[in-house]
Design a protein around this motif. Structure first.
Motif, short mmCIF file in Angstrom:
data_model
loop_
_atom_site.label_atom_id
_atom_site.label_comp_id
_atom_site.label_asym_id
_atom_site.label_seq_id
_atom_site.Cartn_x
_atom_site.Cartn_y
_atom_site.Cartn_z
N UNK A 14 18.82 10.75 -42.20
CA UNK A 14 17.96 11.41 -41.21
C UNK A 14 18.56 12.73 -40.74
N UNK A 15 17.73 13.54 -40.14
CA UNK A 15 18.09 14.90 -39.72
C UNK A 15 19.27 14.90 -38.73
N UNK A 16 20.40 15.49 -39.12
CA UNK A 16 21.56 15.51 -38.22
C UNK A 16 21.32 16.28 -36.93
N UNK A 17 20.53 17.34 -36.98
CA UNK A 17 20.27 18.12 -35.76
C UNK A 17 19.46 17.29 -34.76
N UNK A 18 18.50 16.53 -35.23
CA UNK A 18 17.72 15.67 -34.34
C UNK A 18 18.61 14.61 -33.70
N UNK A 19 19.51 14.05 -34.48
CA UNK A 19 20.43 13.04 -33.93
C UNK A 19 21.36 13.67 -32.91
N UNK A 20 21.87 14.86 -33.20
CA UNK A 20 22.75 15.55 -32.26
C UNK A 20 22.02 15.85 -30.95
N UNK A 21 20.80 16.32 -31.07
CA UNK A 21 20.00 16.63 -29.87
C UNK A 21 19.81 15.37 -29.02
N UNK A 22 19.52 14.25 -29.66
CA UNK A 22 19.35 12.99 -28.92
C UNK A 22 20.66 12.56 -28.26
N UNK A 23 21.78 12.70 -28.97
CA UNK A 23 23.08 12.36 -28.40
C UNK A 23 23.44 13.25 -27.23
N UNK A 24 23.16 14.53 -27.37
CA UNK A 24 23.46 15.47 -26.30
C UNK A 24 22.67 15.13 -25.03
N UNK A 25 21.39 14.81 -25.19
CA UNK A 25 20.55 14.44 -24.05
C UNK A 25 21.06 13.15 -23.40
N UNK A 71 20.55 3.07 -31.07
CA UNK A 71 19.88 3.24 -32.35
C UNK A 71 19.25 4.62 -32.39
N UNK A 72 19.70 5.44 -33.33
CA UNK A 72 19.11 6.76 -33.56
C UNK A 72 18.15 6.58 -34.73
N UNK A 73 16.91 6.28 -34.40
CA UNK A 73 15.92 5.84 -35.38
C UNK A 73 15.09 7.01 -35.88
N UNK A 74 15.46 7.52 -37.04
CA UNK A 74 14.70 8.58 -37.68
C UNK A 74 13.79 8.00 -38.76
N UNK A 75 13.18 8.86 -39.55
CA UNK A 75 12.21 8.41 -40.55
C UNK A 75 12.75 7.43 -41.60
N UNK A 76 14.03 7.52 -41.94
CA UNK A 76 14.55 6.63 -42.99
C UNK A 76 15.29 5.41 -42.44
N UNK A 77 15.43 5.32 -41.13
CA UNK A 77 16.24 4.24 -40.53
C UNK A 77 15.80 2.86 -41.00
N UNK A 78 14.52 2.57 -40.92
CA UNK A 78 14.05 1.22 -41.26
C UNK A 78 14.06 0.96 -42.77
N UNK A 79 14.25 1.99 -43.56
CA UNK A 79 14.33 1.80 -45.02
C UNK A 79 15.75 1.53 -45.48
N UNK A 80 16.69 1.64 -44.58
CA UNK A 80 18.10 1.44 -44.91
C UNK A 80 18.54 0.08 -44.39
#
Length: 85
Positions: A14-25, A71-80
């Motif tokens: 999943x997108x690292x920038x989206x995960x970073x943004x969520x962690x920062x918030x 849980x940082x749930x992006x588009x591929x999370x449930x496929x892994x």
């Protein structure tokens, strides 16, 4: 010893920038509430990447040492399957 606030579960695909943004918030909200920044269990830095299978054997211990699961749930999370433990 120090408590680990969050065990992070995520997909490396999943997108690292989206995960970073969520962690920062999350860190900002946590700091506003507790006046300290949270601690995270993060697989890439908490498991020796040269001996991954050894680190995975004690994964339940790491998980139990954390207060919460994040849980940082992006588009591929449930496929892994690994992510869904």
């Amino acid at each position: 010893g120090e408590t680990i606030d969050f065990f992070m579960s995520h997909s490396w695909h999943d997108d690292p920038q989206e995960k970073f943004t969520a962690l920062e918030a999350l860190a900002k909200r946590f700091h506003a509430r507790t006046r300290r920044y949270p601690t995270f269990w993060f697989d890439k830095v908490c498991i020796d990447q040269d001996h991954i299978s050894d680190g995975l054997k004690v994964l339940p211990v790491y998980l139990m040492a954390c207060e919460k699961v994040l849980v940082l749930c992006g588009p591929t999370y449930t496929q892994r399957l690994w992510c869904a433990w």
